[in-house]
Write a protein that holds these residues in place. Structure first.
Motif, mmCIF file in Angstrom:
data_model
loop_
_atom_site.group_PDB
_atom_site.id
_atom_site.type_symbol
_atom_site.label_atom_id
_atom_site.label_comp_id
_atom_site.label_asym_id
_atom_site.label_seq_id
_atom_site.Cartn_x
_atom_site.Cartn_y
_atom_site.Cartn_z
ATOM 1 N N THR A 40 0.818 -1.216 0.000
ATOM 2 C CA THR A 40 0.000 0.000 0.000
ATOM 3 C C THR A 40 0.853 1.268 0.000
ATOM 4 O O THR A 40 0.316 2.363 -0.036
ATOM 5 C CB THR A 40 -0.937 0.044 1.233
ATOM 6 N N ASP A 41 2.178 1.111 0.051
ATOM 7 C CA ASP A 41 3.075 2.265 0.131
ATOM 8 C C ASP A 41 4.328 1.972 -0.688
ATOM 9 O O ASP A 41 5.133 1.124 -0.314
ATOM 10 C CB ASP A 41 3.438 2.511 1.605
ATOM 11 N N ILE A 42 4.495 2.674 -1.793
ATOM 12 C CA ILE A 42 5.607 2.398 -2.712
ATOM 13 C C ILE A 42 6.964 2.582 -2.037
ATOM 14 O O ILE A 42 7.909 1.846 -2.333
ATOM 15 C CB ILE A 42 5.503 3.253 -4.004
ATOM 16 N N GLU A 43 7.087 3.533 -1.115
ATOM 17 C CA GLU A 43 8.367 3.728 -0.432
ATOM 18 C C GLU A 43 8.707 2.530 0.457
ATOM 19 O O GLU A 43 9.857 2.087 0.491
ATOM 20 C CB GLU A 43 8.337 5.013 0.402
ATOM 21 N N LEU A 44 7.714 2.014 1.176
ATOM 22 C CA LEU A 44 7.947 0.824 1.998
ATOM 23 C C LEU A 44 8.262 -0.382 1.120
ATOM 24 O O LEU A 44 9.149 -1.176 1.433
ATOM 25 C CB LEU A 44 6.736 0.526 2.883
ATOM 26 N N GLU A 45 7.529 -0.512 0.019
ATOM 27 C CA GLU A 45 7.752 -1.622 -0.913
ATOM 28 C C GLU A 45 9.180 -1.579 -1.447
ATOM 29 O O GLU A 45 9.873 -2.592 -1.496
ATOM 30 C CB GLU A 45 6.754 -1.537 -2.071
ATOM 31 N N THR A 46 9.638 -0.399 -1.807
ATOM 32 C CA THR A 46 10.989 -0.238 -2.332
ATOM 33 C C THR A 46 12.038 -0.539 -1.270
ATOM 34 O O THR A 46 13.027 -1.216 -1.528
ATOM 35 C CB THR A 46 11.187 1.203 -2.872
ATOM 36 N N GLU A 47 11.816 -0.037 -0.060
ATOM 37 C CA GLU A 47 12.804 -0.211 1.007
ATOM 38 C C GLU A 47 12.894 -1.641 1.498
ATOM 39 O O GLU A 47 13.986 -2.163 1.726
ATOM 40 C CB GLU A 47 12.476 0.706 2.186
ATOM 41 N N TYR A 48 11.751 -2.295 1.693
ATOM 42 C CA TYR A 48 11.773 -3.607 2.339
ATOM 43 C C TYR A 48 11.630 -4.775 1.372
ATOM 44 O O TYR A 48 12.039 -5.882 1.705
ATOM 45 C CB TYR A 48 10.691 -3.673 3.424
ATOM 46 N N GLY A 49 11.080 -4.555 0.183
ATOM 47 C CA GLY A 49 11.000 -5.597 -0.838
ATOM 48 C C GLY A 49 10.569 -6.942 -0.304
ATOM 49 O O GLY A 49 9.491 -7.090 0.252
#
Length: 83
Positions: A40-49
């Motif tokens: 639900t959050d592209i920044e979290l998706e990018t950081e934690y993958g």
């Protein structure tokens, strides 16, 4: 936001195990926790993958892949003493 946050994604088996552990930690400490889906959050998706689940305590990464329950309980108590 709660002091305890579990970053997850749908279909993650380790996330399901971590949710059970977080429920135990919450029951033992009285501290509520929140689940946040990284999709639900592209920044979290990018950081934690794929490095999920991730446990956040007071906004900082406390661990990933598994909940170290005793360590988390200890660190929650420390935060109560210093906060």
């Amino acid at each position: 936001m709660s002091r305890l946050v579990l970053l997850t994604r749908p279909g993650c088996h380790l996330c399901d195990v971590a949710k059970e552990a977080m429920a135990r930690v919450s029951a033992a400490s009285g501290e509520p926790w929140e689940e946040l889906d990284v999709e639900t959050d592209i920044e979290l998706e990018t950081e934690y993958g794929d490095r999920l689940p991730v446990i956040l305590l007071d906004g900082r990464e406390h661990g990933y892949w598994r909940v170290e329950e005793e360590r988390l309980l200890r660190d929650l108590r420390r935060g109560e003493l210093s906060g």
